[in-house]
Design a protein around this motif. Sequence first.
Motif, PDB file in Angstrom:
ATOM      1  N   ALA A  11       0.753  -1.132   0.085  1.00  7.73           N
ATOM      2  CA  ALA A  11       0.274   0.125  -0.117  1.00  7.73           C
ATOM      3  C   ALA A  11       0.759   1.287   0.041  1.00  7.73           C
ATOM      4  N   ASP A  12       2.106   1.061   0.467  1.00  7.77           N
ATOM      5  CA  ASP A  12       2.846   2.175   0.222  1.00  7.77           C
ATOM      6  C   ASP A  12       3.628   2.757  -1.248  1.00  7.77           C
ATOM      7  N   ILE A  13       3.322   1.776  -2.083  1.00  8.35           N
ATOM      8  CA  ILE A  13       3.709   1.747  -3.453  1.00  8.35           C
ATOM      9  C   ILE A  13       2.556   2.003  -4.281  1.00  8.35           C
ATOM     10  N   ILE A  14       1.472   1.270  -4.143  1.00  5.30           N
ATOM     11  CA  ILE A  14       0.214   1.102  -5.055  1.00  5.30           C
ATOM     12  C   ILE A  14      -0.906   1.915  -4.526  1.00  5.30           C
ATOM     13  N   ARG A  15      -1.274   2.989  -5.401  1.00  4.16           N
ATOM     14  CA  ARG A  15      -2.473   3.694  -5.133  1.00  4.16           C
ATOM     15  C   ARG A  15      -3.505   3.283  -5.986  1.00  4.16           C
ATOM     16  N   TYR A  16      -4.747   2.919  -5.427  1.00  2.00           N
ATOM     17  CA  TYR A  16      -5.624   2.523  -6.293  1.00  2.00           C
ATOM     18  C   TYR A  16      -6.259   3.286  -7.068  1.00  2.00           C
ATOM     19  N   GLY A  17      -6.415   2.793  -8.489  1.00  2.00           N
ATOM     20  CA  GLY A  17      -6.771   3.582  -9.672  1.00  2.00           C
ATOM     21  C   GLY A  17      -5.608   4.641 -10.302  1.00  2.00           C
ATOM     22  N   GLU A  18      -4.580   4.890  -9.420  1.00  2.00           N
ATOM     23  CA  GLU A  18      -3.580   5.746 -10.072  1.00  2.00           C
ATOM     24  C   GLU A  18      -2.280   4.822 -10.677  1.00  2.00           C
ATOM     25  N   ASN A  19      -2.013   3.990 -10.051  1.00  2.00           N
ATOM     26  CA  ASN A  19      -0.631   3.035 -10.883  1.00  2.00           C
ATOM     27  C   ASN A  19      -0.990   1.513 -10.700  1.00  2.00           C
ATOM     28  N   GLY A  20      -2.132   1.257 -10.382  1.00  2.00           N
ATOM     29  CA  GLY A  20      -2.430  -0.286 -10.071  1.00  2.00           C
ATOM     30  C   GLY A  20      -3.732  -0.365  -9.066  1.00  2.00           C
ATOM     31  N   TYR A  21      -3.819  -1.495  -8.689  1.00  2.00           N
ATOM     32  CA  TYR A  21      -4.974  -1.964  -7.913  1.00  2.00           C
ATOM     33  C   TYR A  21      -4.520  -2.823  -6.645  1.00  2.00           C
ATOM     34  N   LEU A  22      -4.946  -2.761  -5.652  1.00  2.00           N
ATOM     35  CA  LEU A  22      -4.846  -3.579  -4.504  1.00  2.00           C
ATOM     36  C   LEU A  22      -6.134  -4.537  -4.285  1.00  2.00           C
ATOM     37  N   VAL A  23      -5.846  -5.809  -3.737  1.00  2.00           N
ATOM     38  CA  VAL A  23      -7.246  -6.440  -3.295  1.00  2.00           C
ATOM     39  C   VAL A  23      -6.846  -7.325  -1.962  1.00  2.00           C
ATOM     40  N   PRO A  24      -7.829  -7.547  -1.386  1.00  2.00           N
ATOM     41  CA  PRO A  24      -7.496  -8.426   0.026  1.00  2.00           C
ATOM     42  C   PRO A  24      -6.828  -9.407  -0.212  1.00  2.00           C
ATOM     43  N   GLU A  25      -5.768  -9.911   0.716  1.00  2.00           N
ATOM     44  CA  GLU A  25      -5.048 -10.971   0.483  1.00  2.00           C
ATOM     45  C   GLU A  25      -5.651 -12.390   0.127  1.00  2.00           C
ATOM     46  N   GLY A  26      -5.086 -12.837  -0.604  1.00  2.00           N
ATOM     47  CA  GLY A  26      -5.691 -14.305  -1.262  1.00  2.00           C
ATOM     48  C   GLY A  26      -6.745 -14.080  -2.002  1.00  2.00           C
ATOM     49  N   ASP A  27      -7.284 -12.775  -2.523  1.00  2.00           N
ATOM     50  CA  ASP A  27      -8.518 -12.789  -3.203  1.00  2.00           C
ATOM     51  C   ASP A  27      -8.133 -12.832  -4.755  1.00  2.00           C
ATOM     52  N   ILE A  28      -8.022 -14.115  -5.060  1.00  2.35           N
ATOM     53  CA  ILE A  28      -7.509 -14.583  -6.787  1.00  2.35           C
ATOM     54  C   ILE A  28      -8.696 -14.009  -7.690  1.00  2.35           C
ATOM     55  N   LYS A  29      -9.957 -14.241  -7.197  1.00  2.00           N
ATOM     56  CA  LYS A  29     -11.037 -13.815  -8.015  1.00  2.00           C
ATOM     57  C   LYS A  29     -11.226 -12.442  -8.174  1.00  2.00           C
ATOM     58  N   SER A  30     -10.959 -11.295  -7.260  1.00  2.00           N
ATOM     59  CA  SER A  30     -10.816  -9.959  -7.567  1.00  2.00           C
ATOM     60  C   SER A  30      -9.529  -9.564  -8.532  1.00  2.00           C
ATOM     61  N   LEU A  31      -8.469 -10.411  -8.314  1.00  2.00           N
ATOM     62  CA  LEU A  31      -7.166 -10.064  -8.925  1.00  2.00           C
ATOM     63  C   LEU A  31      -7.681 -10.326 -10.740  1.00  2.00           C
ATOM     64  N   SER A  32      -8.164 -11.526 -10.853  1.00  2.24           N
ATOM     65  CA  SER A  32      -8.305 -11.825 -12.001  1.00  2.24           C
ATOM     66  C   SER A  32      -9.533 -11.233 -12.921  1.00  2.24           C
ATOM     67  N   LYS A  33     -10.447 -10.636 -12.186  1.00  4.28           N
ATOM     68  CA  LYS A  33     -11.462  -9.590 -12.439  1.00  4.28           C
ATOM     69  C   LYS A  33     -11.024  -8.418 -13.054  1.00  4.28           C
ATOM     70  N   LEU A  34     -10.052  -7.742 -12.129  1.00  4.86           N
ATOM     71  CA  LEU A  34      -9.310  -6.500 -12.653  1.00  4.86           C
ATOM     72  C   LEU A  34      -8.565  -6.591 -13.661  1.00  4.86           C
ATOM     73  N   ALA A  35      -7.823  -7.894 -13.846  1.00  4.55           N
ATOM     74  CA  ALA A  35      -6.944  -8.117 -14.844  1.00  4.55           C
ATOM     75  C   ALA A  35      -7.788  -8.053 -16.260  1.00  4.55           C
ATOM     76  N   THR A  36      -8.831  -8.967 -16.171  1.00  6.89           N
ATOM     77  CA  THR A  36      -9.984  -8.952 -17.340  1.00  6.89           C
ATOM     78  C   THR A  36     -10.216  -7.544 -17.816  1.00  6.89           C
ATOM     79  N   GLN A  37     -10.635  -6.832 -16.741  1.00  7.45           N
ATOM     80  CA  GLN A  37     -10.908  -5.383 -17.168  1.00  7.45           C
ATOM     81  C   GLN A  37     -10.069  -4.567 -17.847  1.00  7.45           C
ATOM     82  N   LEU A  38      -8.580  -4.762 -17.579  1.00  8.91           N
ATOM     83  CA  LEU A  38      -7.594  -4.138 -18.254  1.00  8.91           C
ATOM     84  C   LEU A  38      -7.298  -4.696 -19.559  1.00  8.91           C
ATOM     85  N   LEU A  39      -7.928  -5.809 -19.882  1.00  9.32           N
ATOM     86  CA  LEU A  39      -7.776  -6.215 -21.305  1.00  9.32           C
ATOM     87  C   LEU A  39      -8.468  -5.246 -22.356  1.00  9.32           C
ATOM     88  N   GLU A  40      -9.323  -4.554 -21.863  1.00 15.09           N
ATOM     89  CA  GLU A  40      -9.909  -3.496 -22.674  1.00 15.09           C
ATOM     90  C   GLU A  40      -8.863  -2.509 -22.828  1.00 15.09           C
TER      91      GLU A  40
END
Length: 404
Positions: free
Chosen positions: A340-369
Motif C-alpha cells: 500500500a506504500d507503493i500502489i495507489r488504487y486507480g493511479e498506478n494499479g490496484y490492490l485487493v484483499p490478501e488471497g482474493d484471486i477472483k478480484s485479481l483476475s476480474k481486475l486483470a480482465t477489465q484491463l484487457l480493454e
Amino acid sequence: MEAELTLRKVAVVAYSAPPYSTGGVASAHFNLFRLLQRSGLEARLFTFGEAGYEDGLDVVRRGTPRWLNSLLQKIIGLLFALIQPGKSAYQTMDILKSIVGATRMSREIKKYSPNVIVLSDHGAPGLMLMKPKGTKIVLVSHHNPARFLSIADGNYSRFDTQVALGLEQRVFSKVDAVVCPSAYMKRWFEKSYKYPGPVSVIPNVIDEKLLLGIQPLDLRAHFNLEQNSIVIYMPSAGSYLKGAGFILELIREIVAQSKNAIGFYVPGDIPSGLLDQVSELPDKARLCFTGPLSYEEHIGNVKTCSFGISPSLIENYSMALLEAVHCGVPMLAFETGGNADIIRYGENGYLVPEGDIKSLSKLATQLLESGRLKALQEKTMTYSQLHLSSQTALDAYLEMMKSL
C-alpha cells in the motif's frame, strides 16, 4: 562543506550484487549504493554471499565457500528436523551460512574505513562486523523472520525463528540507527526487537536514471504474438510465499475471458511442480520463463509488458512493484506488507484483499480493454515519478546519516 567533511565515505552491505544478485534486498542495496555515488559521496558495495567471484568496480565480493554452505545446510537441516519435525526452518541456517562470508567482508570494510556502514539484516552480517573507530552503522530491517509466523497457511518452525531473532538482536549493540522500508516493517521491528535508538521509515530506492535509460526489448517475439497483444508481467512465482500457488489459476481465469492469445512474462527461478503443470494450460496462454536475467534485460522486458500481477503473500517494500510502476507498467497485487506504500488504487494499479484471486483476475480482465488499460498506463508513470521519487528517499537517507 561541514556535511561533506563528516560524511564522505559510505559502505553498503548486501548478500550479493549484479550480475549475481538475488532478491529484492540485494537489489535495494545495490540501488542505494548507486544513488549514494550519484550524490557525490565515495560509496562502495560489500557483499558477503559471493564466494569465488572477482571484485567489480567499487564492488568487493566475499562469501562463504560453497562446500561449507552445503555442509552447514545438511547439518543444520538435520538438527532442526529432529527438534521440530515437519516444520520449515531456514532462518537460522541463513545466518550461520553467512558467518564466514561476513567475516571476510568485515576485514575489507575495516580497510576501507567508512564514515557510515549501511547493513542489511537478512543473514545478520552485522554479527561478524568489526566496527571501525568513528564509524556509524545503519541497519535496514528488510527481512525480520518473526513476520513469517503470521502466514495463515505457513508451516514455519517457531524455534528456528526464535533462535534467528536472538542472533539478530546481538547486532543492535553495534547499530546507531535503524531504517525500515515501510510502516509495515517498522511495526514488525518494534514487535520483534529491543532497540533504544532512532528508527526511521525510508522507502527503498531505485536508480531512476539507469531505469529510464534501458530500452524496451521485443518480448512479444518470444510468444509469437502481434505487437499490440497483451503481455502480463508476473514477478512472483519462485515459492509459495511469492504466489507460486496462484499463478496457474490466475492465468486460466484471465485467458478464459479473452478471445486472443495473452503472453505472461515470468522471470527468475520457477518451481519444478509449476513447470510440470504448464502443459495443462489453454493454448491462448503463452508463457515466457526466462530464468535469471541481467538487470538490463529484465527491465527491458518489463517495459514491454501491458500490466503486471503480483500474487505475493508477504512483502516488505517490493522492488519488483517499484520498478514496474516507474516503467509505466500498472500493477495488481494483494494488500499485504508494504504494497500500500507503493500502489495507489486507480493511479498506478490496484490492490485487493490478501488471497482474493477472483478480484485479481476480474481486475486483470477489465484491463484487457485497450481504452481502460491505456488510461491507467498514462497515469501510472506520472503518479509514480511524483509520489515515489527516489530522490526524496535518498535525501532522507543522507539527512539521517549526517545527523549521526
